[in-house]
Design an enzyme around this catalytic site. Structure first.
Site, PDB file in Angstrom:
ATOM      1  N   ASP A   3       6.357  29.504  43.763  1.00 50.42           N
ATOM      2  CA  ASP A   3       7.035  28.265  43.549  1.00 50.42           C
ATOM      3  C   ASP A   3       8.637  27.896  43.318  1.00 50.42           C
ATOM      4  O   ASP A   3       8.781  28.833  42.330  1.00 50.42           O
ATOM      5  CB  ASP A   3       6.268  27.352  42.565  1.00 50.42           C
ATOM      6  CG  ASP A   3       4.679  26.981  42.812  1.00 50.42           C
ATOM      7  OD1 ASP A   3       4.617  26.611  43.990  1.00 50.42           O
ATOM      8  OD2 ASP A   3       3.873  27.418  42.108  1.00 50.42           O
TER       9      ASP A   3
ATOM     10  N   ASP B 132       8.206  35.709  43.307  1.00 54.45           N
ATOM     11  CA  ASP B 132       7.717  34.383  42.590  1.00 54.45           C
ATOM     12  C   ASP B 132       7.219  33.574  43.785  1.00 54.45           C
ATOM     13  O   ASP B 132       7.854  33.695  44.872  1.00 54.45           O
ATOM     14  CB  ASP B 132       8.607  33.972  41.559  1.00 54.45           C
ATOM     15  CG  ASP B 132       7.868  32.492  41.179  1.00 54.45           C
ATOM     16  OD1 ASP B 132       6.999  32.404  40.812  1.00 54.45           O
ATOM     17  OD2 ASP B 132       8.928  31.672  41.445  1.00 54.45           O
TER      18      ASP B 132
HETATM   19  P1  TMP Z   1       5.587  30.126  39.828  1.00 53.13           P
HETATM   20  O1  TMP Z   1       5.601  31.235  38.664  1.00 53.13           O
HETATM   21  O2  TMP Z   1       4.874  30.484  41.091  1.00 53.13           O
HETATM   22  O3  TMP Z   1       6.885  29.597  40.079  1.00 53.13           O
HETATM   23  O4  TMP Z   1       4.549  28.753  39.417  1.00 53.13           O
HETATM   24  C1  TMP Z   1       4.779  27.992  38.182  1.00 53.13           C
HETATM   25  C2  TMP Z   1       5.684  26.863  38.390  1.00 53.13           C
HETATM   26  O5  TMP Z   1       4.515  25.677  38.552  1.00 53.13           O
HETATM   27  C3  TMP Z   1       6.464  26.303  37.230  1.00 53.13           C
HETATM   28  O6  TMP Z   1       7.571  25.861  37.692  1.00 53.13           O
HETATM   29  C4  TMP Z   1       5.829  24.784  36.527  1.00 53.13           C
HETATM   30  C5  TMP Z   1       4.996  24.499  37.764  1.00 53.13           C
HETATM   31  N1  TMP Z   1       3.703  23.811  37.348  1.00 53.13           N
HETATM   32  C6  TMP Z   1       3.670  22.396  38.009  1.00 53.13           C
HETATM   33  O7  TMP Z   1       4.409  22.171  38.795  1.00 53.13           O
HETATM   34  N2  TMP Z   1       2.490  21.705  37.656  1.00 53.13           N
HETATM   35  C7  TMP Z   1       1.598  22.320  36.611  1.00 53.13           C
HETATM   36  O8  TMP Z   1       0.624  21.470  36.138  1.00 53.13           O
HETATM   37  C8  TMP Z   1       1.637  23.595  36.018  1.00 53.13           C
HETATM   38  C9  TMP Z   1       0.695  24.051  35.128  1.00 53.13           C
HETATM   39  C10 TMP Z   1       2.802  24.147  36.557  1.00 53.13           C
HETATM   40 MG    MG Z   2       8.891  29.690  40.096  1.00 54.17          MG
END
Ligand code: TMP
Ligand code: MG
Length: 294
Positions: A45, A43
């Protein structure tokens, strides 16, 4: 059996394992099979990037745009309101994934609709990333460089923004040719203005479906049935569901927030749980172990 004897980093106080013996078996099985049978799926974030630095939250790829100059103040506020409403739901251990799923789809859909209205230009993304506080976890260079040197494929599987995360790893100098990204990509018109998102939405709980849309990628990696999976959400556990003839999957989960409430569910599903660990030390130690021919 004690995996900490073979990998001392696993003895750190930030490491929790439900079944250390199973971890040791997986590690030895994968080491014996050899590096050329391994692929890494991660993953982005809050897994490859830091959750916090000096007590301050670091941005996700969505947040990088949210706080940039590219987005109007009105839109910033709306995205922040969405985050304040939906993030507590994302990490709420009292709700099931089934309960959260429609709400997460709602979050992603509303956030993406807002972004599309902003007429974002492709050429603004690099500066937005440069000016942001996005940080890859300490030890990221070793992680990416080692996989590259050893020709181990790294799939970054993200419900974030592909265009933004690519820029983060490009600026960090680690977007090596062995890295492939599945994520949400923006569609730009001929003048470079964003008009929509491409393809199927990837949100936090449909990574399995996302994986199954990309059978071609996994077909190419058929000879690599052993997977090191890195995630920070329970939704990340299905990222390897597209892997063909899968043998071993070693699941490493970063538990960044609400640790006490969520520890048991993470222990139940991840083989190794890293508590508030902002580094890549454990994944790097595992790669070191897998590389050494024994
Ligand atoms: P990931 O799968 O790469 O971790 O990405 C998902 C993350 O993105 C999750 O922890 C929620 C975050 N997110 C935001 O920070 N802002 C947003 O507007 C959205 C839709 C998701
Ligand atoms: Mg994540």
């Amino acid at each position: 059996m004690d995996p900490c004897k073979v990998i001392p980093a696993l003895g750190s106080t930030s490491v929790c394992m439900r079944d250390p013996q199973r971890v040791e078996e997986l590690l030895h099985g994968m080491q014996k099979a050899g590096l050329n049978t391994i692929q890494v799926i991660s993953d982005f974030d809050m897994t490859l990037t830091r959750f916090a630095h000096n007590g301050k939250r670091c941005p996700t790829s969505h947040n990088i745009l949210e706080i940039s100059q590219i987005i109007s103040d009105e839109c910033k506020q709306k995205l922040k309101d969405l985050l304040n409403k939906y993030y507590p739901i994302e990490i709420d251990s009292s709700r099931t994934i089934e309960e959260k799923l429609p709400l997460m789809v709602e979050w992603w859909t509303r956030a993406h609709e807002l972004m599309v209205q902003q007429k974002i230009r492709k050429d603004q993304l690099a500066l937005a990333v440069q000016e942001s506080d996005a940080m890859l976890r300490d030890g990221y260079q070793q992680f990416f460089d080692c996989l590259h040197q050893q020709s181990v494929p790294l799939l970054i599987f993200s419900a974030g923004l592909g265009d933004v995360l690519e820029e983060v790893i490009r600026q960090a100098g680690v977007f090596h040719p062995n890295v492939k990204v599945f994520s949400n990509y923006m569609d730009f018109d001929e003048t470079g203005v964003m008009t929509a998102f491409k393809g199927e939405l990837i949100h936090i709980y449909n990574k399995r479906e996302g994986a199954l849309l990309n059978t071609g990628h996994f077909e190419e990696l058929r000879s690599r049935p052993n997977v090191v999976l890195l995630g920070d959400s329970l939704g990340d556990l299905t990222m390897a569901d597209g892997v063909q003839d899968v043998e071993n999957v070693l699941k490493i989960g970063f538990l960044n927030d609400k640790v006490d409430e969520r520890l048991q569910s993470y222990l139940n599903s991840y083989d190794i749980v890293l508590l508030k660990d902002e580094t890549m030390e454990v994944p790097n130690a595992i790669l070191d172990f897998l590389i050494v021919d024994k």
